[in-house]
Write an enzyme that holds these catalytic residues in place. Structure first.
Site, short mmCIF file in Angstrom:
data_model
loop_
_atom_site.label_atom_id
_atom_site.label_comp_id
_atom_site.label_asym_id
_atom_site.label_seq_id
_atom_site.Cartn_x
_atom_site.Cartn_y
_atom_site.Cartn_z
N ALA A 257 36.76 113.84 14.69
CA ALA A 257 38.07 114.37 15.10
C ALA A 257 38.48 113.97 16.52
CB ALA A 257 38.15 115.89 14.96
N ALA A 258 37.73 113.10 17.17
CA ALA A 258 38.16 112.66 18.50
C ALA A 258 39.49 111.91 18.41
CB ALA A 258 37.10 111.77 19.14
#
Length: 309
Positions: A257-258
């Site tokens: 999810a970066a």
């Protein structure tokens, strides 16, 4: 729930998955069984992640997508609503289960992901037509490629017709985008692997990302931003030469999810009228915080944590 004042409206058209996350010493080879050392079930999906990121990072957010009529779908909907996200345009499938992502994270914080679309495959152009009000309410519309291509194209076209700023995160990328999509996109934001798939060029360094971003812009995207993880990103904006933005240095724990955190933070800043370069730097700071924490949505910081907006 995010407590920061909302300063713009972002609508996310995309996927919602329940993430089943296993941590292991390394990613397995084909045919290999590894002993893992942790497991978690957390809310995810690129659309859901980006919606949560935009909400926590300062925007009013609407989510347009589809979950199943099952416990996973109910949990995902409740999680979005707890973040203050408008779920009026989040439909419930009567035939398909909620999407699932199987994720393995190694001790070096890299991950491998397999997605089962489930109800995400029920998003269609008709879905977009039923919920055009959600697009009309936004300053910025975000799309990805975890819903059917026809629905993505319908979202891009409707957002362009309505005069919105359009972001496409081309993930997962399986080849070049259709040529008629590119003029609909204000900001095309792939990572290095996706940029290589879109262009056929190697993308392992800022110099190679320059060439890929320039190629995407020449192909028709108004602006192209190629993210490179710890190497930062390259932005080809308007007619300017591609520019490299260094990434903040942090100790990564989990990169899941970066990229979604970056997209959500960037969109939130654009929606409130921020300068593009400032929006990029803000989104980079948010993404750098997210990789210091485990999980997808649990890792996404708030606007107050990022600061300097």
């Amino acid at each position: 729930m995010a407590t920061n004042e909302a300063r713009g409206h972002v609508t996310v058209v995309g996927s919602l998955n329940m993430d089943l996350v296993a941590r292991a010493p390394r990613l397995p080879q084909p045919g290999e069984t590894l002993a893992g050392h942790a497991f978690a079930q957390v809310a995810g999906g690129k659309g859901g992640n980006q919606a949560v990121a935009a909400a926590r990072l300062g925007a009013q957010v609407s989510m347009l997508g589809c979950v199943g009529a099952d416990p996973n779908g109910a949990q995902l909907r409740a999680g979005l609503e707890a973040e203050g996200i408008d779920c009026t345009a989040l439909e419930t499938s009567t035939t398909e289960p909620t999407g699932v992502a199987l994720i393995i994270v190694d001790d070096g914080s890299q991950n491998a992901i397999v997605i089962i679309a489930g109800s995400n495959g029920e998003v269609t152009p008709a879905t977009l037509a039923r919920h055009e009000a959600a697009l009309a309410a936004a300053q910025v519309v975000i799309c990805q490629l975890e819903t059917p291509p026809a629905a993505v194209h319908a979202a891009l076209a409707a957002a362009r017709r309505l005069g919105k700023t359009v972001i496409l995160n081309p993930a997962p990328a399986t080849g070049p985008l259709p040529a008629d999509w590119l003029p609909l996109i204000d900001y095309l934001i792939p990572n290095e692997l996706e940029a290589a798939t879109l262009t056929g060029l190697p993308v392992t360094s800022p110099a190679e990302a320059n060439a890929a971003a320039d190629a995407l812009r020449r192909a028709g995207a108004r602006n192209a931003i190629v993210t490179l993880g710890a190497q930062g990103l390259v932005a080809a904006l308007g007619e300017a030469a591609p520019q490299h933005f260094d990434a903040p240095r942090v100790k990564a724990v989990d990169t899941t999810a970066a990229g979604d955190t970056f997209i959500g933070g960037f969109a939130a800043q654009l929606a409130c009228g921020a300068d593009v370069a400032d929006a990029i730097r803000f989104a980079q700071r948010a993404a750098s915080l997210s990789v210091t924490r485990a999980g997808a949505q649990p890792s996404i910081p708030t606007r107050a944590e990022v600061g300097g907006a």
